[in-house]
Design a protein around this motif. Sequence first.
Motif, mmCIF file in Angstrom:
data_model
loop_
_atom_site.group_PDB
_atom_site.id
_atom_site.type_symbol
_atom_site.label_atom_id
_atom_site.label_comp_id
_atom_site.label_asym_id
_atom_site.label_seq_id
_atom_site.Cartn_x
_atom_site.Cartn_y
_atom_site.Cartn_z
ATOM 1 N N ASP A 1 -3.874 -1.434 -2.430
ATOM 2 C CA ASP A 1 -2.585 -2.057 -2.738
ATOM 3 C C ASP A 1 -2.820 -3.240 -3.689
ATOM 4 N N ARG A 2 -2.059 -3.318 -4.761
ATOM 5 C CA ARG A 2 -2.274 -4.398 -5.722
ATOM 6 C C ARG A 2 -1.911 -5.760 -5.150
ATOM 7 N N HIS B 1 6.908 -0.074 7.856
ATOM 8 C CA HIS B 1 6.293 0.190 6.560
ATOM 9 C C HIS B 1 4.782 0.393 6.621
ATOM 10 N N VAL B 2 4.188 0.209 7.784
ATOM 11 C CA VAL B 2 2.749 0.466 7.942
ATOM 12 C C VAL B 2 2.526 1.593 8.929
ATOM 13 N N ARG C 1 -2.773 -6.598 -2.014
ATOM 14 C CA ARG C 1 -3.623 -6.811 -0.833
ATOM 15 C C ARG C 1 -4.157 -8.243 -0.787
ATOM 16 N N ARG D 1 -4.125 -2.281 3.828
ATOM 17 C CA ARG D 1 -3.564 -2.096 2.489
ATOM 18 C C ARG D 1 -4.661 -1.863 1.453
ATOM 19 N N GLN D 2 -5.565 -0.917 1.729
ATOM 20 C CA GLN D 2 -6.621 -0.584 0.786
ATOM 21 C C GLN D 2 -5.999 -0.033 -0.501
ATOM 22 N N TRP E 1 -1.575 -10.621 0.666
ATOM 23 C CA TRP E 1 -1.544 -10.590 2.129
ATOM 24 C C TRP E 1 -2.719 -11.379 2.706
#
Length: 255
Positions: free
Chosen positions: A82-83, A218-219, A85, A79-80, A88
């Motif tokens: 991703d706000r 979703h990934v 990240r 999730r580079q 997670w």
Amino acid sequence: MQTITIPPGRVVRVLLAAVALLVLANTAAQVMLRVAGHDYVHGLVPLVDLAGEANLPTWFSTAALLACALLLALIAAVRQGDRFRRHWAGLALGFLYLSADEAARLHELLIAPVRAALHASGPFHFAWVIPALALVAVAALAYLPFLRALPADTRRRAIAAAALYLGGAVGMEMVGGAWLERFGDDAVYAVAVALEETLEMLGAAAFVSALLHYIRRHVGPVRLRVADGGERQAGPAAVQPLDERKAAETAVAAG
């Protein structure tokens, strides 16, 4: 290209079958202990006792929570930009701690000092639940935007998994503590402990399922590149979305 496919449905069926076997084995062990009066039976009773330590149920719970931590770390890695990240990654660290706690019973170190400080009793007989409840409340508030941003299917699965796990780890711990303080370690308390541990195992298995479904939907496929520290990386992380045009790599996909 070598590909390892991880089917979420099959993984969950295996986990649920393992939970069922452990519960049945514990039931048989409790019958041997509390009805027949045999507390060892060549080591089989302590080996499958859900209330015990360093045994098969402890190993299963530790491994399931560690699997959650690894899957969360994988999601955080891909999730580079991703706000969420960091959310997670924070969950990955949290589940890593839960795995260590399950193996080493770290939370039990809090029982005596918290009980002495707050004069806890009844449902708070196992006084570690007091700081645990406070931590859960703070985490829930901090992660509310993250939860709202999740896809609806993942959000439902995650909430169900959390309800199962916390219902066992905290809810049934409070029920069992109140009963133990008033009536002692009897058959009812054994049932309460069994239900507590069963809910925890089901919660961990449900969260593994939620994460695998999230990765699949979703990934998508990801590739894991193992390289020396001096080698140039193909991107910002060693785990990246799969690019089939590149040289042969090992891919891990939830299918």
